[in-house]
Write a protein that holds these residues in place. Structure first.
Motif, PDB file in Angstrom:
ATOM      1  N   SER A 274       8.221 -10.008   9.974  1.00 57.46           N
ATOM      2  CA  SER A 274       7.164  -9.060   9.600  1.00 57.46           C
ATOM      3  C   SER A 274       7.483  -8.376   8.282  1.00 57.46           C
ATOM      4  CB  SER A 274       6.987  -8.007  10.705  1.00 57.46           C
ATOM      5  OG  SER A 274       6.541  -8.595  11.900  1.00 57.46           O
ATOM      6  N   GLU A 275       8.762  -8.029   8.104  1.00 54.19           N
ATOM      7  CA  GLU A 275       9.176  -7.404   6.853  1.00 54.19           C
ATOM      8  C   GLU A 275       8.939  -8.342   5.672  1.00 54.19           C
ATOM      9  OE1 GLU A 275      13.182  -6.064   6.957  1.00 54.19           O
ATOM     10  OE2 GLU A 275      12.753  -4.320   8.212  1.00 54.19           O
ATOM     11  N   ARG A 276       9.274  -9.622   5.861  1.00 55.74           N
ATOM     12  CA  ARG A 276       9.071 -10.586   4.776  1.00 55.74           C
ATOM     13  C   ARG A 276       7.593 -10.744   4.444  1.00 55.74           C
ATOM     14  NH1 ARG A 276      13.497 -13.166   7.465  1.00 55.74           N
ATOM     15  NH2 ARG A 276      12.090 -14.394   8.748  1.00 55.74           N
ATOM     16  N   LEU A 277       6.765 -10.804   5.481  1.00 54.67           N
ATOM     17  CA  LEU A 277       5.325 -10.941   5.249  1.00 54.67           C
ATOM     18  C   LEU A 277       4.761  -9.702   4.576  1.00 54.67           C
ATOM     19  CD1 LEU A 277       4.195 -12.606   8.609  1.00 54.67           C
ATOM     20  CD2 LEU A 277       4.337 -13.679   6.354  1.00 54.67           C
ATOM     21  N   GLU A 278       5.222  -8.524   5.017  1.00 54.69           N
ATOM     22  CA  GLU A 278       4.748  -7.280   4.423  1.00 54.69           C
ATOM     23  C   GLU A 278       5.161  -7.184   2.959  1.00 54.69           C
ATOM     24  OE1 GLU A 278       2.447  -3.872   4.756  1.00 54.69           O
ATOM     25  OE2 GLU A 278       2.737  -5.534   6.163  1.00 54.69           O
ATOM     26  N   GLU A 279       6.379  -7.620   2.674  1.00 55.91           N
ATOM     27  CA  GLU A 279       6.851  -7.618   1.289  1.00 55.91           C
ATOM     28  C   GLU A 279       6.036  -8.599   0.447  1.00 55.91           C
ATOM     29  OE1 GLU A 279       9.342  -6.693  -2.046  1.00 55.91           O
ATOM     30  OE2 GLU A 279       8.645  -5.670  -0.231  1.00 55.91           O
TER      31      GLU A 279
ATOM     32  N   ARG B 200       2.940  -9.464   1.013  1.00 58.02           N
ATOM     33  CA  ARG B 200       1.631  -8.833   0.791  1.00 58.02           C
ATOM     34  C   ARG B 200       1.724  -7.760  -0.284  1.00 58.02           C
ATOM     35  NH1 ARG B 200       1.680  -8.495   6.656  1.00 58.02           N
ATOM     36  NH2 ARG B 200       0.544 -10.240   7.563  1.00 58.02           N
ATOM     37  N   ARG B 201       2.801  -6.987  -0.227  1.00 58.09           N
ATOM     38  CA  ARG B 201       2.972  -5.920  -1.220  1.00 58.09           C
ATOM     39  C   ARG B 201       3.072  -6.498  -2.619  1.00 58.09           C
ATOM     40  NH1 ARG B 201       6.501  -3.520  -4.273  1.00 58.09           N
ATOM     41  NH2 ARG B 201       8.150  -4.983  -3.742  1.00 58.09           N
ATOM     42  N   LEU B 202       3.881  -7.561  -2.764  1.00 58.80           N
ATOM     43  CA  LEU B 202       4.047  -8.172  -4.078  1.00 58.80           C
ATOM     44  C   LEU B 202       2.746  -8.790  -4.569  1.00 58.80           C
ATOM     45  CD1 LEU B 202       7.544  -9.851  -3.625  1.00 58.80           C
ATOM     46  CD2 LEU B 202       6.993  -7.805  -4.957  1.00 58.80           C
ATOM     47  N   ALA B 203       1.946  -9.302  -3.650  1.00 57.90           N
ATOM     48  CA  ALA B 203       0.680  -9.918  -4.043  1.00 57.90           C
ATOM     49  C   ALA B 203      -0.291  -8.910  -4.626  1.00 57.90           C
ATOM     50  CB  ALA B 203       0.045 -10.606  -2.834  1.00 57.90           C
TER      51      ALA B 203
ATOM     52  N   LEU C 180       2.692  -0.446 -10.292  1.00 57.76           N
ATOM     53  CA  LEU C 180       1.331  -0.038  -9.971  1.00 57.76           C
ATOM     54  C   LEU C 180       0.624  -1.167  -9.216  1.00 57.76           C
ATOM     55  CD1 LEU C 180       0.293   1.463 -13.431  1.00 57.76           C
ATOM     56  CD2 LEU C 180       1.101   2.727 -11.427  1.00 57.76           C
ATOM     57  N   ALA C 181      -0.582  -0.869  -8.741  1.00 60.31           N
ATOM     58  CA  ALA C 181      -1.403  -1.925  -8.157  1.00 60.31           C
ATOM     59  C   ALA C 181      -1.743  -2.941  -9.253  1.00 60.31           C
ATOM     60  CB  ALA C 181      -2.670  -1.329  -7.563  1.00 60.31           C
ATOM     61  N   ASN C 182      -2.103  -4.156  -8.853  1.00 63.18           N
ATOM     62  CA  ASN C 182      -2.490  -5.161  -9.838  1.00 63.18           C
ATOM     63  C   ASN C 182      -3.985  -5.438  -9.773  1.00 63.18           C
ATOM     64  OD1 ASN C 182      -2.838  -6.772  -7.579  1.00 63.18           O
ATOM     65  ND2 ASN C 182      -1.061  -8.079  -7.983  1.00 63.18           N
ATOM     66  N   ARG C 183      -4.433  -6.394 -10.571  1.00 69.04           N
ATOM     67  CA  ARG C 183      -5.865  -6.699 -10.647  1.00 69.04           C
ATOM     68  C   ARG C 183      -6.425  -7.110  -9.291  1.00 69.04           C
ATOM     69  NH1 ARG C 183     -10.076  -9.187 -13.616  1.00 69.04           N
ATOM     70  NH2 ARG C 183     -11.761  -9.186 -12.100  1.00 69.04           N
ATOM     71  N   ARG C 184      -5.667  -7.893  -8.539  1.00 73.43           N
ATOM     72  CA  ARG C 184      -6.142  -8.335  -7.226  1.00 73.43           C
ATOM     73  C   ARG C 184      -6.415  -7.142  -6.319  1.00 73.43           C
ATOM     74  NH1 ARG C 184      -2.295 -11.382  -6.220  1.00 73.43           N
ATOM     75  NH2 ARG C 184      -3.190 -13.404  -6.731  1.00 73.43           N
TER      76      ARG C 184
END
Length: 381
Positions: A180-185, A187-190, A198-202
């Motif tokens: 779950s931590e890997r998936l959350e990370e 998602r965060r990086l995405a 900061l947040a990105n364009r996506r």
């Protein structure tokens, strides 16, 4: 419980955690799977917050007491009330032993016997439970928290075999939490710009689409400030890209600081030297005021040449905003005008009368090289 049933229970727990889409779903799946596997009436998953010196409950499932919420906001206990977390377990791990589970009853400790814990026994009695099994969870080689499963008064008391099985379940939960931590990370990086944090364009695309839908459905104010960081190319050409990156990072910090002045605002780097603030709810005047403060602070940065900033808000007379694309185009056109006239303050779409040049520019973009500049991040004209 037979070996086949236990294996099936382990598989079900692992599958439940794997199917979770959020941390909360993962916590609930862990507690529910363990409760079912151990034929418990209640289960909880808790994390040890070392910096705060407490054991915080993440999820409660099963027959909950009136003071036990499924996802409690403030249910936490000082770790000194549970010394096995910091003393018994730590000593066992340091010595190379395994973090085995143990059983306690409403009358005191049973299988495992790490030591009498008055608080656990009192909690069992207070909530009408006869016994509990406590399984420490180890993640990345460190104590992470615990899995707790209880049975009601009158039900069979947990035994040594149950404690051993709970140890296995805790290991499965640890593996699920790591996933779950890997998936959350991921998602965060995405949704995060790697350089500025900061947040990105996506992330902006997703949030703005949702915001415009809320505006159309409920009339909620949506405002977008788009900024172009002036002078970045000169810095890159004369001082190198490492210095240019420092300028981007520094401005990102300023943007984050100013965005914090607007409740719930999203600060983002769209790419290159382009940034934005997305605010949902605050009046347009509040957003313009913050954008002005952003311009002032950017002008005081040691590097760079300030920013060109444009604002578009559904509060202003810009016509119907039926799509995220239109609000983007308006904010970008305002930013384009701010850059063209070297404005020290934000240019705001819709505030220059019925024939506002920014609105005209956004809605009737000319063709040619200028149009390419205003074709916002690849959106069609």
């Amino acid at each position: 419980m037979g070996e086949d049933r236990r294996l099936a229970a382990v598989v079900a727990l692992a599958q439940g955690m794997a199917a979770a889409h959020t941390p909360r779903e993962s916590w609930r799946a862990a507690a529910f799977g363990a409760c079912r596997a151990l034929a418990g009436a209640f289960a909880a998953l808790s994390v040890w917050e070392r910096d705060l010196g407490r054991l915080r409950v993440l999820a409660n499932v099963g027959d909950r007491a009136p003071d036990e919420d499924e996802f409690p906001e403030g249910e936490a206990y000082p770790v000194h009330q549970f010394p096995e977390i910091t003393e018994f377990l730590h000593e066992r791990w340091v010595a190379g032993g395994e973090p085995n589970a143990w059983v306690e009853t409403a009358r005191g400790p049973a299988a495992g016997r790490p030591g009498y814990c008055q608080q656990r026994v009192a909690a069992l009695r207070r909530r009408g439970r006869g016994s509990c099994v406590v399984a420490p969870i180890v993640l990345h080689g460190r104590a992470w928290g615990e899995l707790y499963v209880a049975r009601s008064t009158g039900a069979p008391v947990f035994g040594r075999a149950d404690a051993d099985f709970a140890t296995v379940l805790a290991a499965v939960v640890a593996a699920g939490l790591a996933q779950s931590e890997r998936l959350e990370e991921a998602r965060r990086l995405a949704f995060t710009d790697a350089l500025t944090g900061l947040a990105n364009r996506r992330a902006v695309d997703v949030r703005l689409e949702e915001a415009v839908e809320r505006h159309r459905a409920h009339g909620e104010t949506v405002s977008l400030a788009v900024c172009d960081l002036n002078g970045l190319k000169r810095v890159n050409d004369t001082q190198g890209h490492a210095v240019g990156d420092r300028l981007l990072e520094r401005f990102g910090s300023v943007l984050s600081l100013c965005g914090a002045m607007l409740p719930g605002a999203l600060a983002a780097r769209l790419g290159g030297d382009e940034f934005c603030l997305l605010a949902v709810g605050p009046p347009a005047d509040d957003v313009v005021k913050v954008a002005g403060e952003l311009c002032r602070r950017a002008a005081e940065l040691e590097l760079g040449e300030g920013v060109a900033c444009g604002v578009a808000s559904t509060d202003d007379p810009i016509g119907p905003v039926r799509s995220a694309r239109r609000l983007f185009r308006l904010a970008d056109a305002a930013q384009y005008r701010a850059k063209a006239v070297r404005a020290a303050r934000p240019v705001v779409a819709g505030r220059e009368g019925p024939d506002d040049p920014v609105v005209r520019l956004a809605d009737e973009p000319p063709r040619g090289p200028a149009a390419e500049r205003r074709s916002f991040r690849g959106l069609p004209n």
